[in-house]
Design a protein around this motif. Sequence first.
Motif, PDB file in Angstrom:
ATOM      1  N   ILE A  71       1.003  -1.251   0.031  1.00  0.00           N
ATOM      2  CA  ILE A  71       0.231   0.027  -0.140  1.00  0.00           C
ATOM      3  C   ILE A  71       0.888   1.347   0.160  1.00  0.00           C
ATOM      4  CG2 ILE A  71      -1.743   1.192   1.418  1.00  0.00           C
ATOM      5  CD1 ILE A  71      -2.640  -1.444   2.373  1.00  0.00           C
ATOM      6  N   ASP A  72       0.470   2.237  -0.851  1.00  0.00           N
ATOM      7  CA  ASP A  72       1.141   3.405  -1.177  1.00  0.00           C
ATOM      8  C   ASP A  72       0.919   4.287   0.371  1.00  0.00           C
ATOM      9  OD1 ASP A  72       2.179   5.933  -1.460  1.00  0.00           O
ATOM     10  OD2 ASP A  72       1.459   6.171  -3.643  1.00  0.00           O
ATOM     11  N   PRO A  73       1.908   4.466   0.989  1.00  0.00           N
ATOM     12  CA  PRO A  73       1.204   5.349   2.300  1.00  0.00           C
ATOM     13  C   PRO A  73       0.810   6.882   2.085  1.00  0.00           C
ATOM     14  CG  PRO A  73       3.952   5.327   2.123  1.00  0.00           C
ATOM     15  CD  PRO A  73       3.218   4.336   1.049  1.00  0.00           C
ATOM     16  N   ASP A  74       0.856   7.213   0.906  1.00  0.00           N
ATOM     17  CA  ASP A  74       0.387   8.539   0.179  1.00  0.00           C
ATOM     18  C   ASP A  74      -1.460   8.254   0.224  1.00  0.00           C
ATOM     19  OD1 ASP A  74       2.259  10.328   0.812  1.00  0.00           O
ATOM     20  OD2 ASP A  74       3.075  10.290  -1.095  1.00  0.00           O
ATOM     21  N   THR A  75      -1.561   7.122  -0.004  1.00  0.00           N
ATOM     22  CA  THR A  75      -3.154   6.968  -0.403  1.00  0.00           C
ATOM     23  C   THR A  75      -3.890   6.658   0.784  1.00  0.00           C
ATOM     24  OG1 THR A  75      -2.759   4.804  -1.082  1.00  0.00           O
ATOM     25  CG2 THR A  75      -2.010   6.323  -2.903  1.00  0.00           C
ATOM     26  N   VAL A  76      -3.650   6.378   1.886  1.00  0.00           N
ATOM     27  CA  VAL A  76      -4.108   5.823   3.147  1.00  0.00           C
ATOM     28  C   VAL A  76      -3.917   6.511   4.104  1.00  0.00           C
ATOM     29  CG1 VAL A  76      -4.471   3.273   2.176  1.00  0.00           C
ATOM     30  CG2 VAL A  76      -2.477   4.102   3.488  1.00  0.00           C
ATOM     31  N   LEU A  77      -5.068   6.305   5.279  1.00  0.00           N
ATOM     32  CA  LEU A  77      -5.036   6.757   6.488  1.00  0.00           C
ATOM     33  C   LEU A  77      -5.057   5.749   7.324  1.00  0.00           C
ATOM     34  CD1 LEU A  77      -6.342   9.798   7.702  1.00  0.00           C
ATOM     35  CD2 LEU A  77      -8.280   8.330   8.237  1.00  0.00           C
ATOM     36  N   VAL A  78      -3.989   5.840   8.251  1.00  0.00           N
ATOM     37  CA  VAL A  78      -3.897   4.913   9.208  1.00  0.00           C
ATOM     38  C   VAL A  78      -4.253   5.106  10.533  1.00  0.00           C
ATOM     39  CG1 VAL A  78      -2.364   3.097  10.183  1.00  0.00           C
ATOM     40  CG2 VAL A  78      -1.785   3.990   7.981  1.00  0.00           C
ATOM     41  N   ILE A  79      -5.357   4.434  11.091  1.00  0.00           N
ATOM     42  CA  ILE A  79      -6.129   4.960  12.297  1.00  0.00           C
ATOM     43  C   ILE A  79      -5.845   3.548  13.228  1.00  0.00           C
ATOM     44  CG2 ILE A  79      -8.205   5.327  13.060  1.00  0.00           C
ATOM     45  CD1 ILE A  79      -9.168   6.089  10.055  1.00  0.00           C
ATOM     46  N   ARG A  80      -5.532   4.108  14.582  1.00  0.00           N
ATOM     47  CA  ARG A  80      -5.437   3.268  15.799  1.00  0.00           C
ATOM     48  C   ARG A  80      -6.170   3.819  16.884  1.00  0.00           C
ATOM     49  NH1 ARG A  80       0.380   2.454  17.846  1.00  0.00           N
ATOM     50  NH2 ARG A  80       0.098   4.493  18.130  1.00  0.00           N
ATOM     51  N   ASP A  81      -7.021   3.485  17.532  1.00  0.00           N
ATOM     52  CA  ASP A  81      -7.796   3.912  18.677  1.00  0.00           C
ATOM     53  C   ASP A  81      -8.237   5.411  18.412  1.00  0.00           C
ATOM     54  OD1 ASP A  81      -7.126   1.544  20.128  1.00  0.00           O
ATOM     55  OD2 ASP A  81      -5.582   2.633  21.043  1.00  0.00           O
ATOM     56  N   ARG A  82      -8.807   5.490  17.195  1.00  0.00           N
ATOM     57  CA  ARG A  82      -9.585   6.710  16.625  1.00  0.00           C
ATOM     58  C   ARG A  82      -8.620   7.669  16.323  1.00  0.00           C
ATOM     59  NH1 ARG A  82     -14.787   5.369  17.090  1.00  0.00           N
ATOM     60  NH2 ARG A  82     -15.508   7.522  16.943  1.00  0.00           N
ATOM     61  N   GLU A  83      -7.304   7.523  16.402  1.00  0.00           N
ATOM     62  CA  GLU A  83      -6.350   8.456  16.268  1.00  0.00           C
ATOM     63  C   GLU A  83      -5.583   8.020  14.907  1.00  0.00           C
ATOM     64  OE1 GLU A  83      -5.987  11.424  17.684  1.00  0.00           O
ATOM     65  OE2 GLU A  83      -7.148  11.040  19.449  1.00  0.00           O
ATOM     66  N   LEU A  84      -5.127   9.080  14.269  1.00  0.00           N
ATOM     67  CA  LEU A  84      -4.308   8.925  13.418  1.00  0.00           C
ATOM     68  C   LEU A  84      -3.050   8.648  13.684  1.00  0.00           C
ATOM     69  CD1 LEU A  84      -4.967  11.990  10.457  1.00  0.00           C
ATOM     70  CD2 LEU A  84      -5.926   9.769  10.595  1.00  0.00           C
ATOM     71  N   VAL A  85      -2.161   7.575  12.934  1.00  0.00           N
ATOM     72  CA  VAL A  85      -0.791   7.507  13.318  1.00  0.00           C
ATOM     73  C   VAL A  85      -0.053   7.591  11.873  1.00  0.00           C
ATOM     74  CG1 VAL A  85      -1.171   5.826  15.129  1.00  0.00           C
ATOM     75  CG2 VAL A  85      -1.085   4.989  12.958  1.00  0.00           C
ATOM     76  N   THR A  86       1.091   8.041  12.292  1.00  0.00           N
ATOM     77  CA  THR A  86       2.090   8.470  11.096  1.00  0.00           C
ATOM     78  C   THR A  86       2.896   7.206  10.704  1.00  0.00           C
ATOM     79  OG1 THR A  86       3.570   9.131  12.579  1.00  0.00           O
ATOM     80  CG2 THR A  86       2.001  10.851  11.903  1.00  0.00           C
ATOM     81  N   ARG A  87       3.575   7.412   9.755  1.00  0.00           N
ATOM     82  CA  ARG A  87       4.228   6.228   8.809  1.00  0.00           C
ATOM     83  C   ARG A  87       5.402   5.807   9.495  1.00  0.00           C
ATOM     84  NH1 ARG A  87       5.636   8.752   3.021  1.00  0.00           N
ATOM     85  NH2 ARG A  87       3.805  10.126   3.503  1.00  0.00           N
ATOM     86  N   ALA A 121     -10.195  14.084   2.481  1.00  0.00           N
ATOM     87  CA  ALA A 121     -10.347  12.662   3.304  1.00  0.00           C
ATOM     88  C   ALA A 121      -9.990  13.063   4.769  1.00  0.00           C
ATOM     89  CB  ALA A 121      -9.882  11.206   2.710  1.00  0.00           C
ATOM     90  N   ALA A 122      -8.608  13.598   4.889  1.00  0.00           N
ATOM     91  CA  ALA A 122      -7.977  13.991   6.116  1.00  0.00           C
ATOM     92  C   ALA A 122      -9.099  15.010   6.786  1.00  0.00           C
ATOM     93  CB  ALA A 122      -6.755  14.552   5.883  1.00  0.00           C
ATOM     94  N   TYR A 123      -9.462  15.873   6.105  1.00  0.00           N
ATOM     95  CA  TYR A 123     -10.134  16.808   6.840  1.00  0.00           C
ATOM     96  C   TYR A 123     -11.690  16.434   7.370  1.00  0.00           C
ATOM     97  CZ  TYR A 123     -13.138  20.949   7.400  1.00  0.00           C
ATOM     98  OH  TYR A 123     -14.056  21.864   8.078  1.00  0.00           O
ATOM     99  N   ALA A 124     -12.303  15.188   6.426  1.00  0.00           N
ATOM    100  CA  ALA A 124     -13.445  14.706   7.017  1.00  0.00           C
ATOM    101  C   ALA A 124     -12.975  13.995   8.368  1.00  0.00           C
ATOM    102  CB  ALA A 124     -14.206  13.913   5.998  1.00  0.00           C
ATOM    103  N   PHE A 125     -11.964  13.385   8.156  1.00  0.00           N
ATOM    104  CA  PHE A 125     -11.627  12.409   9.382  1.00  0.00           C
ATOM    105  C   PHE A 125     -11.443  13.141  10.629  1.00  0.00           C
ATOM    106  CE2 PHE A 125      -8.810  10.267  12.402  1.00  0.00           C
ATOM    107  CZ  PHE A 125      -9.491   9.232  12.560  1.00  0.00           C
ATOM    108  N   LEU A 126     -10.490  14.376  10.569  1.00  0.00           N
ATOM    109  CA  LEU A 126     -10.200  15.105  11.712  1.00  0.00           C
ATOM    110  C   LEU A 126     -11.015  15.946  12.088  1.00  0.00           C
ATOM    111  CD1 LEU A 126      -6.773  16.528  10.133  1.00  0.00           C
ATOM    112  CD2 LEU A 126      -6.997  14.636  11.898  1.00  0.00           C
ATOM    113  N   ARG A 127     -12.239  16.086  11.170  1.00  0.00           N
ATOM    114  CA  ARG A 127     -13.246  16.999  11.607  1.00  0.00           C
ATOM    115  C   ARG A 127     -14.757  15.929  12.477  1.00  0.00           C
ATOM    116  NH1 ARG A 127     -14.801  21.198  13.189  1.00  0.00           N
ATOM    117  NH2 ARG A 127     -16.830  21.412  11.938  1.00  0.00           N
ATOM    118  N   GLY A 128     -14.297  14.740  12.348  1.00  0.00           N
ATOM    119  CA  GLY A 128     -15.211  13.738  13.158  1.00  0.00           C
ATOM    120  C   GLY A 128     -16.227  13.296  11.935  1.00  0.00           C
ATOM    121  N   ILE A 129     -16.418  13.760  10.714  1.00  0.00           N
ATOM    122  CA  ILE A 129     -17.266  13.506   9.982  1.00  0.00           C
ATOM    123  C   ILE A 129     -17.436  12.023   9.700  1.00  0.00           C
ATOM    124  CG2 ILE A 129     -18.204  13.930   7.696  1.00  0.00           C
ATOM    125  CD1 ILE A 129     -16.779  16.632   7.568  1.00  0.00           C
ATOM    126  N   ASP A 130     -18.682  11.412   9.940  1.00  0.00           N
ATOM    127  CA  ASP A 130     -19.001  10.239   9.633  1.00  0.00           C
ATOM    128  C   ASP A 130     -19.264   9.886   8.107  1.00  0.00           C
ATOM    129  OD1 ASP A 130     -19.309   7.452   9.854  1.00  0.00           O
ATOM    130  OD2 ASP A 130     -21.427   7.641  10.289  1.00  0.00           O
TER     131      ASP A 130
END
Lengths: 414, 414
Positions: free
Chosen positions: A29-45, A273-282
Amino acid sequence: MKVRLRNPDREVEVAGGRRVREVLGELGIDPDTVLVIRDRELVTREERLSDEDEIEIRPVISGGARMRCRRCKAPAVVEVRRHNAAFCRGCFVRHVHEQVKRAIAAYDMFGPEDRVLVAVSGGKDSLALWDVLLGLGYLADGLYLGLGIGGYSERSREVVRAFARDRGATLLEVDLAQEYGFDVPTAGRKGSRSTCAVCGLSKRYVFNRAARDHGYDVIATGHNLDDEAATLLGNTLRWQTEYIARQFPALPAEEGLARKVKPLYRLSELETAAYAFLRGIDYVVEECPLVAGNTQLRYKEAMNRLEAASPGTKSQFFLSYLERGAPLFSAEDTAELHPCERCGQPTTARFCAFCRARAQILGERLGEPRGGDEQGERLGEPRGGDERTSPDRELARSLSEEVLPAEIYGGPAR
Amino acid sequence: MKVRLRNPDREVEVAGGRRVREVLGELGIDPDTVLVIRDRELVTREERLSDEDEIEIRPVISGGARMRCRRCKAPAVVEVRRHNAAFCRGCFVRHVHEQVKRAIAAYDMFGPEDRVLVAVSGGKDSLALWDVLLGLGYLADGLYLGLGIGGYSERSREVVRAFARDRGATLLEVDLAQEYGFDVPTAGRKGSRSTCAVCGLSKRYVFNRAARDHGYDVIATGHNLDDEAATLLGNTLRWQTEYIARQFPALPAEEGLARKVKPLYRLSELETAAYAFLRGIDYVVEECPLVAGNTQLRYKEAMNRLEAASPGTKSQFFLSYLERGAPLFSAEDTAELHPCERCGQPTTARFCAFCRARAQILGERLGEPRGGDEQGERLGEPRGGDERTSPDRELARSLSEEVLPAEIYGGPAR
């Protein structure tokens, strides 16, 4: 370690004790194309994962790692490679708002007094757009069009309703089957147009009609930079100069046609996508089940490959088009618009493309025979004589903002 | 079964008793990109191979299988997917000749009385072009430029000499190091330009000068459809409108600049490779060792992916550009040309880009101080004042037929 993957939803077990980028590498998986989420938080590469972790890998987003926010130097959560920048949550939200403000100003899209109708599908782009416009204080209502694509449409509707409810925002709803007697899967099977074509045609028709009927000044759609770059690539590969000319972030109102704007054109899919996630948009992460093999996706892939080798390719392509290319293309579309004899919406033909498609899908005849044409009109098919080209021309016109009609409002065809 | 692969040359053992396409599938090779050769004959993808077979897989060509020639119904040896056609050897050669005749006629490139100088590198395209022009009875001589890229340049020269000798054709030779004191590898290390940039600049300079000095009417280069499509993609991704405007199959002569034509623009790389093979032309298959990572190759890959999904994409892109796109772009390049003070070749500056690059590579100063400019000119660097833009403008002009200067004449940079 448990990894949840999307599209299609599935879980895989992989060894932990490694960094995110190593796990992504193993999964191809190309890291630039996905969001990695652990416990409802983004984790970096660069984050290390343990065997006990459960992570979700969600397309399409970038997690910037061990980086500092360009603005406030706090730890960054999102990386924007083409700007060679990373942002913390707060500054990223501000970055997105600023890009949208810049887009609105650049094309004088609308002002604080204007009533804006946001076409919302339940996907990341259109909900992010609605959220941004509400956040910036605009008078923005939503419009959801029920396409009847089974559980996918139902989930989309629920997500959109919940979004509006949580914010006390106004949502208009139109159901294609209830209002017009057909849904998109039926249309794809029965009509002569492809599923994506009839879906795009229906969206444009319903949005325009709703905007007029309810007195909105402008329709805003969630097209992002990736959409626009892919569409421009498709149009340019065929040098479809009329389509290229009309692929603009703001199309003025014309007789019977509402003004249309794309305030997200400066933001990549990754950023929305990052915006929607960070703003808690389902939002609905799944793709439209009917979209497989869409040529637009091929163009996106091509652009993504070029972008991976040379970050900034996409935005350079679209923004330099706006700056240097667009002035060379002038819309040659001078056809007169007048009301459709059936529905009153603008058309260059006797009946509009939507009424013709609908009649064909429902097996109806549209209008009376006229002149020597004893067969009447079999609508949806080109007519003979002098008018032979007009349905095509009109279809071209109705498609002209985007060649690929599936991609109209950040909707299911994404 | 022994399989010889090229670029780099290597041999692998694979199991026989299978069809060509199965072997290619195992090797991960797209059958549309290679020529499969057994006992000096092309084999098609449905052919069954035995354990005793030795085959060569040579990029880039298509072997059409169990197909019949579109023209004479004999067994076909080459398939041209975008035309949905296959040809036997004789009819394929005729097809290539016809495409070249059509190109020459469409742009009135040259007539039977004109003296044509073909820029030959030793690669498939330029030798195929020379062969076609000789076959069609044109007055076509060759020009080989020795770039000094070690064994690669030596092998290229031998191949070109052998071609000329076998046909009794006239070959001019210029050696960059002998004539101008530097070779391409040195230039790449010492100058401020990239290796590919200085190579392209040198080619254009030497070709033009040779054409003028020896009284040729026109310079013909071996650019094929794939080259042109990839270059157009690169130019379009940046909307470099001046470059797009000049990317034409025929550029007229200007003051001091010879007319330039690309008679292979209607033929794909696959077709030129097949032609060269079927005509028994011994060409250099290896790639220039300096070309790795070239952006042009990325654009070719992008186009090849799109072509694989939708045959005809490449030719539609370039040919629809010529038809509908090009008229919208008008060359804004109105700069006056006058002779370089050093060499007399045309330039918009005081010294031409080649003389400036050469002086920089050789560590020489070029020209005397003039006016208040006590430092004289450090050539190859932008100058101040009113002239600041002219070296750039001139470099742009010198590159304007193709943004990527490595790709000038079907030469080593392919």
